[in-house]
Design a protein around this motif. Sequence first.
Motif, mmCIF file in Angstrom:
data_model
loop_
_atom_site.group_PDB
_atom_site.id
_atom_site.type_symbol
_atom_site.label_atom_id
_atom_site.label_comp_id
_atom_site.label_asym_id
_atom_site.label_seq_id
_atom_site.Cartn_x
_atom_site.Cartn_y
_atom_site.Cartn_z
ATOM 1 N N TRP A 151 0.985 -1.163 0.058
ATOM 2 C CA TRP A 151 -0.109 -0.122 -0.108
ATOM 3 C C TRP A 151 0.871 1.309 0.084
ATOM 4 O O TRP A 151 1.892 1.386 0.715
ATOM 5 C CB TRP A 151 -1.025 -0.026 1.334
ATOM 6 C CG TRP A 151 -2.078 -0.819 1.306
ATOM 7 C CD1 TRP A 151 -2.338 -2.119 1.563
ATOM 8 C CD2 TRP A 151 -3.263 -0.557 0.735
ATOM 9 N NE1 TRP A 151 -3.434 -2.882 1.187
ATOM 10 C CE2 TRP A 151 -4.229 -1.700 0.664
ATOM 11 C CE3 TRP A 151 -3.908 0.905 -0.027
ATOM 12 C CZ2 TRP A 151 -5.422 -1.753 0.109
ATOM 13 C CZ3 TRP A 151 -5.171 0.512 -0.452
ATOM 14 C CH2 TRP A 151 -6.121 -0.737 -0.353
ATOM 15 N N PHE A 180 -13.203 -1.534 2.328
ATOM 16 C CA PHE A 180 -12.475 -0.815 1.630
ATOM 17 C C PHE A 180 -11.226 -1.450 1.191
ATOM 18 O O PHE A 180 -10.515 -1.659 0.064
ATOM 19 C CB PHE A 180 -12.183 0.742 2.251
ATOM 20 C CG PHE A 180 -11.095 1.341 1.381
ATOM 21 C CD1 PHE A 180 -11.331 2.062 0.341
ATOM 22 C CD2 PHE A 180 -9.658 1.369 1.828
ATOM 23 C CE1 PHE A 180 -10.673 2.841 -0.439
ATOM 24 C CE2 PHE A 180 -8.939 2.059 0.927
ATOM 25 C CZ PHE A 180 -9.404 2.892 -0.162
ATOM 26 N N SER A 194 -11.579 -4.257 -1.151
ATOM 27 C CA SER A 194 -12.417 -4.227 -2.640
ATOM 28 C C SER A 194 -11.509 -3.028 -3.545
ATOM 29 O O SER A 194 -11.598 -2.897 -4.693
ATOM 30 C CB SER A 194 -13.718 -3.825 -2.470
ATOM 31 O OG SER A 194 -13.828 -2.525 -1.824
ATOM 32 N N GLU A 195 -10.646 -2.347 -2.734
ATOM 33 C CA GLU A 195 -10.020 -1.102 -3.455
ATOM 34 C C GLU A 195 -9.196 -1.619 -4.597
ATOM 35 O O GLU A 195 -9.294 -0.922 -5.744
ATOM 36 C CB GLU A 195 -9.440 -0.239 -2.504
ATOM 37 C CG GLU A 195 -8.651 0.968 -3.147
ATOM 38 C CD GLU A 195 -9.481 1.888 -3.828
ATOM 39 O OE1 GLU A 195 -8.970 2.988 -4.497
ATOM 40 O OE2 GLU A 195 -10.891 1.732 -3.651
ATOM 41 N N GLY A 215 -1.657 -1.069 -3.886
ATOM 42 C CA GLY A 215 -2.983 -0.334 -3.766
ATOM 43 C C GLY A 215 -2.430 0.985 -3.362
ATOM 44 O O GLY A 215 -1.378 1.276 -2.580
ATOM 45 N N PHE A 248 -3.988 4.047 -0.651
ATOM 46 C CA PHE A 248 -4.841 4.712 0.512
ATOM 47 C C PHE A 248 -5.138 6.247 0.299
ATOM 48 O O PHE A 248 -4.162 6.824 0.094
ATOM 49 C CB PHE A 248 -4.558 4.172 1.683
ATOM 50 C CG PHE A 248 -5.501 4.641 2.686
ATOM 51 C CD1 PHE A 248 -6.612 3.916 2.917
ATOM 52 C CD2 PHE A 248 -5.382 5.746 3.157
ATOM 53 C CE1 PHE A 248 -7.546 4.228 3.951
ATOM 54 C CE2 PHE A 248 -6.330 6.184 4.334
ATOM 55 C CZ PHE A 248 -7.481 5.577 4.508
ATOM 56 N N LYS A 286 -10.781 8.482 -1.235
ATOM 57 C CA LYS A 286 -11.219 7.124 -1.723
ATOM 58 C C LYS A 286 -12.156 6.148 -0.782
ATOM 59 O O LYS A 286 -13.027 5.514 -1.072
ATOM 60 C CB LYS A 286 -9.840 6.380 -2.293
ATOM 61 C CG LYS A 286 -9.243 6.913 -3.267
ATOM 62 C CD LYS A 286 -8.161 5.909 -3.775
ATOM 63 C CE LYS A 286 -7.217 6.555 -4.844
ATOM 64 N NZ LYS A 286 -6.070 6.063 -5.076
ATOM 65 N N MET A 287 -11.439 6.067 0.357
ATOM 66 C CA MET A 287 -12.280 5.248 1.320
ATOM 67 C C MET A 287 -13.697 5.862 1.752
ATOM 68 O O MET A 287 -14.654 5.060 1.658
ATOM 69 C CB MET A 287 -11.483 5.555 2.874
ATOM 70 C CG MET A 287 -12.152 4.807 4.053
ATOM 71 S SD MET A 287 -11.590 3.271 4.435
ATOM 72 C CE MET A 287 -12.527 2.553 5.839
ATOM 73 N N LYS A 292 -15.747 5.110 -1.653
ATOM 74 C CA LYS A 292 -16.219 3.673 -1.630
ATOM 75 C C LYS A 292 -17.201 3.293 -0.713
ATOM 76 O O LYS A 292 -18.207 2.504 -1.102
ATOM 77 C CB LYS A 292 -15.044 2.834 -1.883
ATOM 78 C CG LYS A 292 -15.446 1.352 -1.965
ATOM 79 C CD LYS A 292 -14.053 0.424 -2.284
ATOM 80 C CE LYS A 292 -13.515 0.685 -3.749
ATOM 81 N NZ LYS A 292 -14.346 0.081 -4.721
ATOM 82 N N HIS A 320 -11.110 -9.557 -5.039
ATOM 83 C CA HIS A 320 -11.845 -8.391 -5.452
ATOM 84 C C HIS A 320 -12.925 -8.618 -6.583
ATOM 85 O O HIS A 320 -13.925 -8.157 -6.556
ATOM 86 C CB HIS A 320 -10.859 -7.458 -6.275
ATOM 87 C CG HIS A 320 -10.000 -8.120 -7.389
ATOM 88 N ND1 HIS A 320 -9.090 -9.145 -6.876
ATOM 89 C CD2 HIS A 320 -10.214 -7.965 -8.796
ATOM 90 C CE1 HIS A 320 -8.628 -9.564 -8.304
ATOM 91 N NE2 HIS A 320 -9.327 -9.121 -9.302
#
Length: 588
Positions: free
Chosen positions: A364, A396, A399-400, A407, A409, A413-414, A417, A480
């Motif tokens: 991340w 999150f 699924s992101e 990924g 963060f 975005k959190m 979603k 995902h």
Amino acid sequence: MRINAMGLVGVLAGVSVPARAFTRPTSFRRASSVVSGRKCATPLTVPVIWSRTSCRSVTNLSAVGTPATPFDDGKSPFQITTPIYYVNDKPHIGHAYTSLACDVIARFMRLSGREVFFLSGTDEHGQKVEDSAAARGVPPQQFVDDVSVSFRELLDLLNISNDMFIRTTNDDHKEAVQHFWKELVDKEAIYLGAYEGWYSVRDECYYNESELIDGKAPTGADVEWVTKEPSYFFKLSAFEDKLLDLYESNPDFIAPDSRRNEVLSFVKGGLKDLSISRTSFKWGVPVPGDDDHVMYVWIDALANYISALGYPDTNADSEFNKYWPASLHVVGKDILRFHAIYWPAFLMAADLPVPKRLFAHGWWTKEGQKISKSLGNVIDPVELIDKYGVDQTRFFLMSEVSFGSDGDFSDGKMVQKVNTNLANELGNLNQRVLTLVFKNCGKAVPTEIGPYSDEDKAILDSVKSLRERAAVAVSKQSIHKYINEVVSMVWEANQYIDRQAPWVLKKTDTERMATVLYVLMEVLRYVAIIYQPLIPGSANKILDMLTVPEDERNFEHLVDAYKIKLGAPVSKPAPVFPRIEVPEPVGA
């Protein structure tokens, strides 16, 4: 044709069987277990023992299973593991991410009727731990006792359903590792020599000169030159061809493909024998017969996967024989080498089976930047839970991004979603349907419904195939894709309710209104049961509101025999996913 409550197919009772006792006295096993995606309300106990208890209710799910793959038959006992986490500091988002991925898969397998052994724990030996303890001014054992608690507490906060939490400072683990070492000695896979070269304390890894980048390890960690230190060596070079044969004959052994290619390239470049002991520090498992040496941390750490199963007991009725070889090791890409090269080589040398599959996920970043203490952008998973909620955080992170990829963060975005997929789509759908039922059907599931229209049949057929589509994805660790299947199903249900408009039908055709609402309740039943591995707390809240009995929430219950009972009383619905409100900028 009308269907009434008396005419609905009766519910078949699940047959409960007692959970297996697991009696190894010094292992940490969870006292909180899982029933239909829930945890039992047994408090976390830190000092001595966690144990699996009769809290878990197991129904006969043999008819379900999961799709067979080249690496899993879809029905055998399933061992899934996180790496054991290094205790030199408090847990971060990477630890949460790996644990969540394993938890989603483990819960899905359990709900599919598989016997599951989900292992996590802490790696508590090595120079890095010894140095960290010294910096804090406490003995190493006190240091690891304190830090290990934070990892166990994180698992509990995230609602992780691991069956066992192992610590490498446990006596039974140390005894198992020493037995494993002796087996390697007996197989003439270990010899005494001297090591000289580059070593990273942070990575607990040796590096060749050619691997260094600007004088640092490939991970960016500092390295130090170790000068002629006596060391025992593992004959890793002797396993180069055997490892290549393993990768060739089992192309699904390492996933995703990009990681497999990295490992192949490294091994084809030639393997050197591996230093597996140190004399320059003392915090480790002593080498049998030579107390001047402690084991290299990775031979100690990797052996947790078998010590947790009672190794060296490999008898026919042993836990080892039941669950080994492990079905799936999930690791971060930074430690793939240890799991894909060293670990199978150790096992081959000891004449033990190698794991069936390794999956290495990505890292991340935060808002496009690498996460580091120096940048002050470390993501604390505890703060995420406090700020957004447990299931929101679980949703999150899983699924992101495509599982296996890196990924990025950001709070934006959190919020987007969670608000879109949970609050607006799933939460609002549940609230709309159950509010209409509560207000217009006498505070109960409709007592009578009419015949199904083509649109009713279409959406019911779609949701009835959802578990199969999700299972195909999860069986390949495409978490995902599993989530996307359920998100798409919820979107389809929202389209259906908007087209059918039951709030209009209540004025013109109450029987049709009741039918539409019942169809939607059934769709929500399927969705909530299949969402349990990902958002267990919220999914079970929805199932409670739908009047689904707690013992009818496994995948075997996704059939018409377990439809929602007509006429069952319902309560006024409560919001499951409060919308996250973002403060307006000052001056906006």
